[in-house]
Design a protein around this motif. Sequence first.
Motif, mmCIF file in Angstrom:
data_model
loop_
_atom_site.group_PDB
_atom_site.id
_atom_site.type_symbol
_atom_site.label_atom_id
_atom_site.label_comp_id
_atom_site.label_asym_id
_atom_site.label_seq_id
_atom_site.Cartn_x
_atom_site.Cartn_y
_atom_site.Cartn_z
ATOM 1 N N TRP A 213 0.862 -0.994 0.111
ATOM 2 C CA TRP A 213 -0.130 0.090 -0.047
ATOM 3 C C TRP A 213 0.912 1.203 0.017
ATOM 4 O O TRP A 213 2.027 1.247 0.435
ATOM 5 N N TRP A 214 0.260 2.385 -0.487
ATOM 6 C CA TRP A 214 1.105 3.471 -0.480
ATOM 7 C C TRP A 214 0.164 4.791 -0.484
ATOM 8 O O TRP A 214 -1.028 4.637 -0.884
ATOM 9 N N PHE A 215 0.667 5.893 -0.010
ATOM 10 C CA PHE A 215 -0.236 7.089 -0.008
ATOM 11 C C PHE A 215 0.691 8.315 -0.358
ATOM 12 O O PHE A 215 1.777 8.156 0.375
ATOM 13 N N ASP A 216 0.390 8.697 -1.633
ATOM 14 C CA ASP A 216 1.230 9.932 -2.436
ATOM 15 C C ASP A 216 0.707 11.172 -1.970
ATOM 16 O O ASP A 216 -0.574 11.250 -2.331
ATOM 17 N N LEU A 217 1.627 12.273 -1.509
ATOM 18 C CA LEU A 217 1.011 13.506 -1.257
ATOM 19 C C LEU A 217 2.112 14.485 -1.528
ATOM 20 O O LEU A 217 3.212 14.203 -1.719
ATOM 21 N N PRO A 218 1.705 15.712 -1.895
ATOM 22 C CA PRO A 218 2.727 16.897 -2.048
ATOM 23 C C PRO A 218 3.615 17.019 -0.758
ATOM 24 O O PRO A 218 3.282 16.721 0.369
ATOM 25 N N TRP A 219 4.992 17.113 -1.080
ATOM 26 C CA TRP A 219 5.847 17.195 0.130
ATOM 27 C C TRP A 219 6.844 18.125 -0.411
ATOM 28 O O TRP A 219 7.332 18.021 -1.621
ATOM 29 N N ARG A 220 7.587 19.094 0.454
ATOM 30 C CA ARG A 220 8.673 19.792 0.201
ATOM 31 C C ARG A 220 9.834 19.536 0.899
ATOM 32 O O ARG A 220 9.659 18.900 2.154
ATOM 33 N N GLN A 221 11.013 19.410 0.467
ATOM 34 C CA GLN A 221 12.167 19.035 0.978
ATOM 35 C C GLN A 221 12.414 19.710 2.399
ATOM 36 O O GLN A 221 12.161 21.063 2.370
ATOM 37 N N GLY A 222 12.710 19.330 3.405
ATOM 38 C CA GLY A 222 12.661 19.793 4.674
ATOM 39 C C GLY A 222 11.655 19.830 5.559
ATOM 40 O O GLY A 222 11.690 19.956 6.780
ATOM 41 N N PHE A 257 9.300 7.867 1.250
ATOM 42 C CA PHE A 257 10.134 7.977 0.126
ATOM 43 C C PHE A 257 9.765 9.148 -0.835
ATOM 44 O O PHE A 257 8.920 9.162 -1.488
ATOM 45 N N PRO A 258 10.801 10.046 -0.602
ATOM 46 C CA PRO A 258 10.349 11.198 -1.585
ATOM 47 C C PRO A 258 10.616 10.780 -2.949
ATOM 48 O O PRO A 258 11.433 10.086 -3.295
ATOM 49 N N HIS A 259 9.740 11.519 -3.933
ATOM 50 C CA HIS A 259 9.992 11.467 -5.312
ATOM 51 C C HIS A 259 11.060 12.229 -5.962
ATOM 52 O O HIS A 259 10.920 13.379 -5.625
ATOM 53 N N ILE A 260 11.693 11.486 -6.528
ATOM 54 C CA ILE A 260 12.827 12.218 -7.404
ATOM 55 C C ILE A 260 12.930 11.963 -9.088
ATOM 56 O O ILE A 260 12.071 11.020 -9.510
ATOM 57 N N ARG A 261 13.614 12.694 -9.564
ATOM 58 C CA ARG A 261 13.641 12.376 -11.001
ATOM 59 C C ARG A 261 15.054 12.770 -11.520
ATOM 60 O O ARG A 261 15.495 14.224 -11.283
ATOM 61 N N HIS A 262 15.981 12.070 -12.288
ATOM 62 C CA HIS A 262 17.202 12.445 -12.770
ATOM 63 C C HIS A 262 17.100 12.989 -14.209
ATOM 64 O O HIS A 262 15.897 12.718 -15.060
ATOM 65 N N VAL A 263 18.039 13.872 -14.536
ATOM 66 C CA VAL A 263 18.182 14.217 -15.919
ATOM 67 C C VAL A 263 18.956 13.300 -16.651
ATOM 68 O O VAL A 263 19.697 12.726 -16.080
ATOM 69 N N VAL A 264 18.338 12.649 -17.635
ATOM 70 C CA VAL A 264 19.034 11.371 -18.170
ATOM 71 C C VAL A 264 19.696 12.050 -19.204
ATOM 72 O O VAL A 264 19.760 12.519 -20.351
ATOM 73 N N PRO A 265 21.302 11.745 -19.202
ATOM 74 C CA PRO A 265 22.436 11.990 -20.067
ATOM 75 C C PRO A 265 22.101 11.310 -21.282
ATOM 76 O O PRO A 265 21.861 10.117 -21.575
ATOM 77 N N ARG A 266 22.968 11.928 -22.352
ATOM 78 C CA ARG A 266 22.869 11.278 -23.713
ATOM 79 C C ARG A 266 23.916 10.159 -23.723
ATOM 80 O O ARG A 266 23.714 9.204 -24.329
ATOM 81 N N VAL A 267 25.058 10.188 -23.019
ATOM 82 C CA VAL A 267 26.083 9.448 -22.752
ATOM 83 C C VAL A 267 26.168 8.964 -21.256
ATOM 84 O O VAL A 267 26.264 9.913 -20.297
ATOM 85 N N TRP A 268 26.151 7.586 -20.855
ATOM 86 C CA TRP A 268 26.130 7.212 -19.429
ATOM 87 C C TRP A 268 27.646 6.796 -19.088
ATOM 88 O O TRP A 268 27.593 6.238 -17.854
ATOM 89 N N GLY A 269 28.735 6.946 -19.795
ATOM 90 C CA GLY A 269 29.930 6.459 -19.066
ATOM 91 C C GLY A 269 30.738 6.771 -20.398
ATOM 92 O O GLY A 269 30.959 7.648 -21.176
ATOM 93 N N GLY A 270 31.988 5.950 -20.120
ATOM 94 C CA GLY A 270 33.254 6.445 -20.717
ATOM 95 C C GLY A 270 33.526 5.078 -21.600
ATOM 96 O O GLY A 270 32.605 4.123 -21.922
ATOM 97 N N PRO A 271 34.439 4.741 -22.065
ATOM 98 C CA PRO A 271 35.197 3.665 -23.085
ATOM 99 C C PRO A 271 34.886 2.244 -22.358
ATOM 100 O O PRO A 271 34.781 1.410 -23.148
ATOM 101 N N ARG A 272 35.008 2.380 -21.131
ATOM 102 C CA ARG A 272 35.006 1.104 -20.458
ATOM 103 C C ARG A 272 34.154 1.054 -19.193
ATOM 104 O O ARG A 272 34.044 0.669 -18.222
#
Length: 376
Positions: A213-222, A257-272
């Motif tokens: 079960w879960w209850f979602d509500l508006p929430w501000r950090q702090g 659990f606060p809801h979050i969202r990442h900016v998804v980059p175009r490239v996710w790493g390096g050559p390895r």
Amino acid sequence: MRVLVIGAGIGGLAVAKGLIDGGHDVAVFEHADALRDGGAAVTVWSNGTAALGQLGVTLEDVGRQLHSLKSITDSGRLLWEADLADVTERLGSPTIETPRRLLTGKIAAALPEHVLHFGRRCIAVTETADRVVVDFDDGASAEGDLVIGADGQRSVVRRELLGGGPARHTGWASWQGLTRSDVPVAHGHQTVNIAGRDAHCGLIPAGGGLLHWWFDLPWRQGDEALSLRDLRRMFTGWPDPVGPLLAEVGPDDLGFFPHIRHVVPRVWGGPRSTLLGDAVHAMPPAVAQAANQTLEDAWLLSHRLADVAGEPGPALRAYEQERRSRVLKVSRTAAFTSAQRSTPLQRVGRLPKWIATRSQVASLRSGSTVLRPVPA
């Protein structure tokens, strides 16, 4: 190749399974002292169970298969209902709700014991033309041909590889738990979502009389997290079984659990190096796709690396390009759906069942890689 996976959550375990089956030498490093058993339950949609199936993992003996998804208002009026049995038939894979600990345990049980290394907190990643080195907080280090960051929304690997800030708060939060319950929905096969003007509730049977079960509500950090007493007061008068459930829930069941969202980059790493799951695309839980997108990442990355013995860079970029387009769709849908929870519902009409069902099928297909042919 020698592959170092940072994080033994759903994604890290799943990609380890796929890579080992593909002939790679894999080591998974987890900062906790054992597999984590928190996090309530997970809805593994058709795309998630399909990805697990491709990785050789079945959930037939854990959790509860879902046959229906119903959405009502806080006055009890039906908005729509989707036939998940029909969705399963159309997509060829079921939707299953399972406690998170059972899901991670199921995947971990498919791995050789020597693969998992606990109590190893990653603090630095160094990448050169021919190797990667991971440093741990106990002074030890590990060397390999490739590193995969599966270490969640606060990913150290992401910070080391890409820099940038952490995921952003969306302005909402979930109060959730997993409770053994006597209410009828806990013993059925139907998900019930209840939508109010400024709040949202969800109830899903997870097998064995357990109810997620879960209850979602508006929430501000702090702001302080709400107590169980607060929830009982705020959701007084909501349709059954909200009241009886909250009467059963104890303080130890309540997670925040606060809801979050990442900016998804175009490239996710390096050559390895690369990332997967919440390390690269954490999103709000409004469409319950975070774990499923993580499983799709693990499956496709394993697929792309199956025949790679030398430079992994081209295979990593192909994986990222294919997954990014899908993940962006799902992340935007999750953010939009979350924002619309404050929209008045009194003028929203009832959606026919066949439209709701086909919309569910279309949504899962559009955001999935595993339910579509993989390009060569």
